[in-house]
Write an enzyme that holds these catalytic residues in place. Sequence first.
Site, PDB file in Angstrom:
ATOM      1  N   HIS A 207     -87.577 -42.615  23.468  1.00 18.81           N
ATOM      2  CA  HIS A 207     -87.632 -44.183  23.437  1.00 18.81           C
ATOM      3  C   HIS A 207     -86.958 -44.780  22.302  1.00 18.81           C
ATOM      4  O   HIS A 207     -86.894 -45.943  22.078  1.00 18.81           O
ATOM      5  CB  HIS A 207     -89.170 -44.397  23.202  1.00 18.81           C
ATOM      6  CG  HIS A 207     -89.676 -44.090  21.878  1.00 18.81           C
ATOM      7  ND1 HIS A 207     -90.203 -42.900  21.454  1.00 18.81           N
ATOM      8  CD2 HIS A 207     -90.036 -45.060  20.775  1.00 18.81           C
ATOM      9  CE1 HIS A 207     -90.469 -43.019  20.170  1.00 18.81           C
ATOM     10  NE2 HIS A 207     -90.335 -44.258  19.687  1.00 18.81           N
TER      11      HIS A 207
HETATM   12  C1  UD1 Z   1     -91.487 -49.458  18.487  1.00 16.66           C
HETATM   13  C2  UD1 Z   1     -91.106 -49.219  16.875  1.00 16.66           C
HETATM   14  C3  UD1 Z   1     -90.728 -47.759  16.906  1.00 16.66           C
HETATM   15  C4  UD1 Z   1     -91.699 -46.896  17.394  1.00 16.66           C
HETATM   16  C5  UD1 Z   1     -92.333 -47.281  18.701  1.00 16.66           C
HETATM   17  C6  UD1 Z   1     -93.634 -46.586  19.268  1.00 16.66           C
HETATM   18  C7  UD1 Z   1     -90.004 -51.313  16.022  1.00 16.66           C
HETATM   19  C8  UD1 Z   1     -88.485 -51.818  15.577  1.00 16.66           C
HETATM   20  N1  UD1 Z   1     -89.701 -50.029  16.822  1.00 16.66           N
HETATM   21  O1  UD1 Z   1     -90.305 -49.351  19.441  1.00 16.66           O
HETATM   22  O2  UD1 Z   1     -90.195 -47.438  15.665  1.00 16.66           O
HETATM   23  O3  UD1 Z   1     -91.181 -45.576  17.530  1.00 16.66           O
HETATM   24  O4  UD1 Z   1     -92.647 -48.634  18.766  1.00 16.66           O
HETATM   25  O5  UD1 Z   1     -93.642 -46.463  20.477  1.00 16.66           O
HETATM   26  O6  UD1 Z   1     -90.984 -51.575  15.633  1.00 16.66           O
HETATM   27  N2  UD1 Z   1     -92.665 -52.473  26.374  1.00 16.66           N
HETATM   28  C9  UD1 Z   1     -93.384 -52.751  27.368  1.00 16.66           C
HETATM   29  N3  UD1 Z   1     -94.671 -52.623  27.220  1.00 16.66           N
HETATM   30  C10 UD1 Z   1     -95.417 -52.299  25.989  1.00 16.66           C
HETATM   31  C11 UD1 Z   1     -94.629 -52.219  24.821  1.00 16.66           C
HETATM   32  C12 UD1 Z   1     -93.369 -52.350  25.039  1.00 16.66           C
HETATM   33  O7  UD1 Z   1     -93.202 -53.050  28.558  1.00 16.66           O
HETATM   34  O8  UD1 Z   1     -96.871 -52.396  25.816  1.00 16.66           O
HETATM   35  C13 UD1 Z   1     -91.315 -52.780  26.392  1.00 16.66           C
HETATM   36  C14 UD1 Z   1     -90.655 -54.352  26.262  1.00 16.66           C
HETATM   37  O9  UD1 Z   1     -89.547 -54.542  26.987  1.00 16.66           O
HETATM   38  C15 UD1 Z   1     -90.312 -54.280  24.698  1.00 16.66           C
HETATM   39  C16 UD1 Z   1     -89.706 -53.030  24.546  1.00 16.66           C
HETATM   40  O10 UD1 Z   1     -90.387 -52.174  25.610  1.00 16.66           O
HETATM   41  O11 UD1 Z   1     -89.258 -55.528  24.679  1.00 16.66           O
HETATM   42  C17 UD1 Z   1     -89.539 -52.591  23.356  1.00 16.66           C
HETATM   43  O12 UD1 Z   1     -90.666 -52.740  22.659  1.00 16.66           O
HETATM   44  P1  UD1 Z   1     -90.767 -52.765  21.065  1.00 16.66           P
HETATM   45  O13 UD1 Z   1     -92.287 -52.936  20.588  1.00 16.66           O
HETATM   46  O14 UD1 Z   1     -89.828 -53.787  20.665  1.00 16.66           O
HETATM   47  O15 UD1 Z   1     -90.091 -51.455  20.471  1.00 16.66           O
HETATM   48  P2  UD1 Z   1     -90.363 -49.711  20.891  1.00 16.66           P
HETATM   49  O16 UD1 Z   1     -89.110 -49.369  21.456  1.00 16.66           O
HETATM   50  O17 UD1 Z   1     -91.671 -49.960  21.354  1.00 16.66           O
HETATM   51  N1  UDP Z   2     -98.016 -40.360  22.392  1.00 16.13           N
HETATM   52  C1  UDP Z   2     -99.190 -40.576  23.296  1.00 16.13           C
HETATM   53  N2  UDP Z   2     -98.801 -41.008  24.639  1.00 16.13           N
HETATM   54  C2  UDP Z   2     -97.761 -40.818  25.128  1.00 16.13           C
HETATM   55  C3  UDP Z   2     -96.580 -40.663  24.029  1.00 16.13           C
HETATM   56  C4  UDP Z   2     -96.931 -40.360  22.896  1.00 16.13           C
HETATM   57  O1  UDP Z   2    -100.317 -40.651  22.891  1.00 16.13           O
HETATM   58  O2  UDP Z   2     -97.248 -40.834  26.324  1.00 16.13           O
HETATM   59  C5  UDP Z   2     -98.516 -40.472  21.032  1.00 16.13           C
HETATM   60  C6  UDP Z   2     -97.837 -38.880  20.487  1.00 16.13           C
HETATM   61  O3  UDP Z   2     -98.892 -37.980  20.500  1.00 16.13           O
HETATM   62  C7  UDP Z   2     -97.990 -39.530  18.854  1.00 16.13           C
HETATM   63  C8  UDP Z   2     -97.504 -40.869  18.844  1.00 16.13           C
HETATM   64  O4  UDP Z   2     -97.843 -41.328  20.242  1.00 16.13           O
HETATM   65  O5  UDP Z   2     -98.938 -39.285  18.298  1.00 16.13           O
HETATM   66  C9  UDP Z   2     -96.034 -40.954  18.817  1.00 16.13           C
HETATM   67  O6  UDP Z   2     -95.610 -42.494  19.083  1.00 16.13           O
HETATM   68  P1  UDP Z   2     -94.269 -42.872  19.520  1.00 16.13           P
HETATM   69  O7  UDP Z   2     -93.553 -41.496  19.801  1.00 16.13           O
HETATM   70  O8  UDP Z   2     -94.357 -43.884  20.352  1.00 16.13           O
HETATM   71  O9  UDP Z   2     -93.739 -43.399  18.285  1.00 16.13           O
HETATM   72  P2  UDP Z   2     -93.078 -42.929  16.858  1.00 16.13           P
HETATM   73  O10 UDP Z   2     -93.926 -42.042  16.409  1.00 16.13           O
HETATM   74  O11 UDP Z   2     -91.721 -42.409  17.296  1.00 16.13           O
HETATM   75  O12 UDP Z   2     -92.863 -44.070  15.994  1.00 16.13           O
END
Ligand code: UD1
Ligand code: UDP
Length: 359
Positions: A207
């Site tokens: 992601h």
């Molecule tokens: C964010 C964090 C990243 C973290 C990740 C965990 C930042 C800059 N990035 O990335 O460090 O590893 O969360 O998962 O804060 N979206 C949905 N539904 C949701 C959430 C997101 O559709 O519930 C889609 C939307 O199009 C959104 C895109 O995902 O614009 C990105 O979401 P965003 O929260 O900006 O960044 P992540 O890639 O989730």
């Molecule tokens: N995780 C989860 N369901 C999923 C994917 C990840 O519960 O489908 C959990 C995972 O076990 C870990 C956390 O989400 O505890 C990690 O989050 P993510 O990978 O979104 O973010 P990051 O750690 O890279 O910021």
Amino acid sequence: MEKRPKIVTVLGARPQFIKAAALSHVLKEDFEEILVHTGQHYDSNMSDVFFEELKISKPDYHLNAGAGSHGAMTGKMLIEIEKVLEIEKPDFVLVYGDTNSTLAGALAASKLLIPVIHVEAGLRSFNKAMPEEQNRILTDHVSDLLFVPTQTAVEHLKKEGITEGVHLVGDVMYDGMLHFSGIAREKSTILAQLNLQEKQFLLCTIHRAENTDDPDKLKTVFRALGKSGEQIVLPLHPRTLKCVEEYGIPISKNVRIIEPVGYLDMVRLEGAAKKILTDSGGIQKEAFFLGVPCITLREETEWVETVENGWNTLTGTSESRILEAIVAFDPKTERKHPFGDGKSAQRIRDRIKRVGAGA
Ligand code: UD1
Ligand code: UDP
């Protein structure tokens, strides 16, 4: 009854819910904790599921500040968090990790001269192109109490001149894993639901913006997964789903895409996987906690101890390196644990109490 000090905790993204599941109930023993959900993650399988199954209290405020560009999202959060802080007037603001919600919470508090507590401080990838790296550095520099998970993180802060308020407490995600892994084994039915056998499949997540936003990189990863011929289960982040659709990436039959799963199902999948491929920060550590070899789809990691211990290998998004690791990466070394003893949450609570009491 004596008035308890008040902490406003700002969270908004999936990994922060999991960290809060380990810390929040411990904090509530001694503090009044107000939970502010920024709304960064909003789908029910990216947010509600964690509050429900991990028994985190319902947020006191929901800011609906998800989606949009970094500036728009962070700016909206900043405006809304400031309003909450003006109402609540807390003694501390607590933030987790490195997301836009982390930075917005820290900045809003710092501007109002409210002490900032950063849990999972001091991590560095030394890649400033990552939004997370910018968020970490900026948050650490406005924080008053920095709870760091590893000695490496202490050293990083020292090099940036941050030595005051730094406390090595271990990793709250390890606390969480110790608490929830047994519950996951008992409760999760995900293996049966997906008809999976222990150690017969690989688990993958992807992601990170650096991978999803580059069509060539994302295509290469999916091509490598397909060519491996292994059974691969991939709970797909909504960000990546959008990109896969937009770039028209073909998905091979051996790659099984599923919706994001709850934490208990995720821990069960992780423990049963033969290997894990991921660009997630948290999942690299969870693979290590569970003794599952991890192939990290990045060129660098903040969690260097997992690599130094021999249980994590960095392949970036190179097809040949990914394929080689899927076949040959098979660590046998003993894992030396640098992530604490599972009591980080208590240490954090005790330290905040002492600071609150002026010690
Ligand atoms: C964010 C964090 C990243 C973290 C990740 C965990 C930042 C800059 N990035 O990335 O460090 O590893 O969360 O998962 O804060 N979206 C949905 N539904 C949701 C959430 C997101 O559709 O519930 C889609 C939307 O199009 C959104 C895109 O995902 O614009 C990105 O979401 P965003 O929260 O900006 O960044 P992540 O890639 O989730
Ligand atoms: N995780 C989860 N369901 C999923 C994917 C990840 O519960 O489908 C959990 C995972 O076990 C870990 C956390 O989400 O505890 C990690 O989050 P993510 O990978 O979104 O973010 P990051 O750690 O890279 O910021």
